[in-house]
Design a protein around this motif. Structure first.
Motif, PDB file in Angstrom:
ATOM      1  N   UNK A  73     -45.862  14.870 -73.448  1.00 52.64           N
ATOM      2  CA  UNK A  73     -46.503  14.727 -74.749  1.00 52.64           C
ATOM      3  C   UNK A  73     -46.697  13.261 -75.111  1.00 52.64           C
ATOM      4  N   UNK A  74     -45.770  12.419 -74.692  1.00 50.61           N
ATOM      5  CA  UNK A  74     -45.923  10.984 -74.945  1.00 50.61           C
ATOM      6  C   UNK A  74     -47.121  10.440 -74.178  1.00 50.61           C
ATOM      7  N   UNK A 120     -37.759  15.929 -84.059  1.00 50.39           N
ATOM      8  CA  UNK A 120     -38.881  15.309 -83.360  1.00 50.39           C
ATOM      9  C   UNK A 120     -38.516  15.001 -81.915  1.00 50.39           C
ATOM     10  N   UNK A 121     -37.387  14.350 -81.702  1.00 52.93           N
ATOM     11  CA  UNK A 121     -36.983  13.961 -80.349  1.00 52.93           C
ATOM     12  C   UNK A 121     -36.615  15.187 -79.528  1.00 52.93           C
ATOM     13  N   UNK A 122     -35.872  16.120 -80.113  1.00 52.57           N
ATOM     14  CA  UNK A 122     -35.427  17.295 -79.373  1.00 52.57           C
ATOM     15  C   UNK A 122     -36.593  18.149 -78.907  1.00 52.57           C
ATOM     16  N   UNK A 123     -37.632  18.278 -79.752  1.00 56.24           N
ATOM     17  CA  UNK A 123     -38.780  19.119 -79.412  1.00 56.24           C
ATOM     18  C   UNK A 123     -39.941  18.323 -78.822  1.00 56.24           C
ATOM     19  N   UNK A 124     -39.799  16.982 -78.746  1.00 53.35           N
ATOM     20  CA  UNK A 124     -40.822  16.110 -78.199  1.00 53.35           C
ATOM     21  C   UNK A 124     -42.170  16.311 -78.887  1.00 53.35           C
ATOM     22  N   UNK A 125     -42.124  16.222 -80.229  1.00 55.51           N
ATOM     23  CA  UNK A 125     -43.320  16.343 -81.061  1.00 55.51           C
ATOM     24  C   UNK A 125     -43.295  15.229 -82.110  1.00 55.51           C
ATOM     25  N   UNK A 126     -44.357  14.435 -82.242  1.00 53.52           N
ATOM     26  CA  UNK A 126     -44.402  13.479 -83.352  1.00 53.52           C
ATOM     27  C   UNK A 126     -44.283  14.228 -84.676  1.00 53.52           C
TER      28      UNK A 126
END
Length: 241
Positions: A73-74, A120-126
Motif C-alpha cells: 500500500x505504501x 493505521x499502522x496495523x492495517x497499513x491504511x493511511x
C-alpha cells in the motif's frame, strides 16, 4: 445521544465528495469516511499503549525482509503522489511516515490519536483524524487551484500557506484541511485534548480492499468505545461511480 445524532452524521457524510479530477489520477481510489460523536477525551492509557506496541511489532516484522517503500500500500501511495507532481521521498504519505517510525517507537500523544495511529499502522491504511466540530461544511477531496488557505505554525506563529496548483487536498468551505492527499493536516481541524467528535478518513488504493478498510474502521470504533459511553457513528465509502 439520540437517533437524530446518527442521522446528522449521515447527512454530513452524504454531502462529502471526491472530484472526478482525483479519480482521473487514480481510478482505483476509494475513501472510507467514518464520523464519530461522543468520544470521551482521555490521556494515553494501558489499552492504547498495548495497541501501539502491537502495531510497532507488526511493522518491525514486515520490514525485516521488505524495504518500507516496497510494502504494497505504501508503494501504491508513492505512485499516487508522483501522479500529481509530489516527490514521495520528500513528502511522505502518512502511512509511510508512521511505518518508518514504528520500529523505533510511534509517538504517544493522547488516547484518541494513539488509537488511530495504531490502527493505521496495523492495517497499513493511511488514516487521518479531524475534529468534526471545527469543520465548516462537508469534506471535499479536490485538485487545488493554488489560492486556498492552509494554516500552519511557522517560527512559533500561526501562518497561512497555499497548496501548489494541481495538488490533491482535502478541504471544507473555509480552506484546506489536509495537504497532498494525506501528508500534512492543518491546525484548524486537528484533534486535540478536548475533541469529542471526529471525522476519520481512510484512504484506499489497490491492493487494499473495501473489506479491509471496513475491518480497520470496525477496530477503530471498538477501541473508541473504551473512552466512555458508546459513541454514535456513521460511515460512507466513496469510489468512482
Amino acid at each position: 445521544m439520540t437517533s437524530a445524532d446518527a442521522t446528522t452524521l449521515q447527512d454530513f457524510l452524504a454531502a462529502a465528495r471526491v472530484d472526478e479530477a482525483v479519480f482521473e489520477l487514480r481510478p482505483d481510489y476509494r475513501v472510507l469516511l467514518l464520523a464519530v460523536e461522543g468520544i470521551g477525551p482521555a490521556p494515553s492509557d494501558a489499552t492504547s499503549e498495548a495497541l501501539l506496541a502491537a502495531a510497532e511489532a507488526g511493522a518491525a516484522a514486515a520490514l525485516r525482509d521488505t524495504p518500507v517503500e516496497e510494502l504494497p500500500h505504501i508503494a501504491a501511495w508513492r505512485e499516487a503522489y508522483r501522479a500529481f507532481g509530489a516527490k514521495p521521498q520528500r513528502t511522505r504519505n502518512s502511512l509511510e511516515a508512521l511505518t518508518r517510525r514504528a520500529p523505533d517507537g510511534l509517538p504517544r500523544v493522547n488516547r484518541l490519536t494513539d488509537v488511530y495511529n495504531a490502527v493505521s499502522v496495523a492495517h497499513q491504511i493511511p488514516l487521518g483524524g479531524e475534529d468534526l466540530a471545527k469543520y465548516q461544511g462537508a469534506p471535499h477531496l479536490v485538485r487545488a487551484a493554488g489560492d486556498e488557505d492552509f494554516d500552519v505554525v511557522a517560527d512559533g506563529e500561526v501562518a497561512i500557506e497555499h497548496p501548489a496548483a494541481g495538488e490533491v487536498v482535502w478541504r471544507d468551505d473555509v480552506g484546506v484541511t489536509c495537504r497532498r492527499w494525506n501528508w500534512r493536516q492543518g491546525l484548524r481541524t486537528r484533534l486535540d485534548e478536548q475533541t469529542t467528535s471526529a471525522l476519520f478518513i481512510l484512504d484506499l488504493l489497490a491492493p487494499v480492499s473495501d473489506e479491509q478498510a471496513h475491518a480497520a474502521a470496525d477496530e477503530l470504533v471498538e477501541q473508541l468505545r473504551g473512552t466512555g459511553p458508546a459513541p454514535v457513528t456513521a460511515r460512507r465509502l466513496i469510489g468512482r461511480a
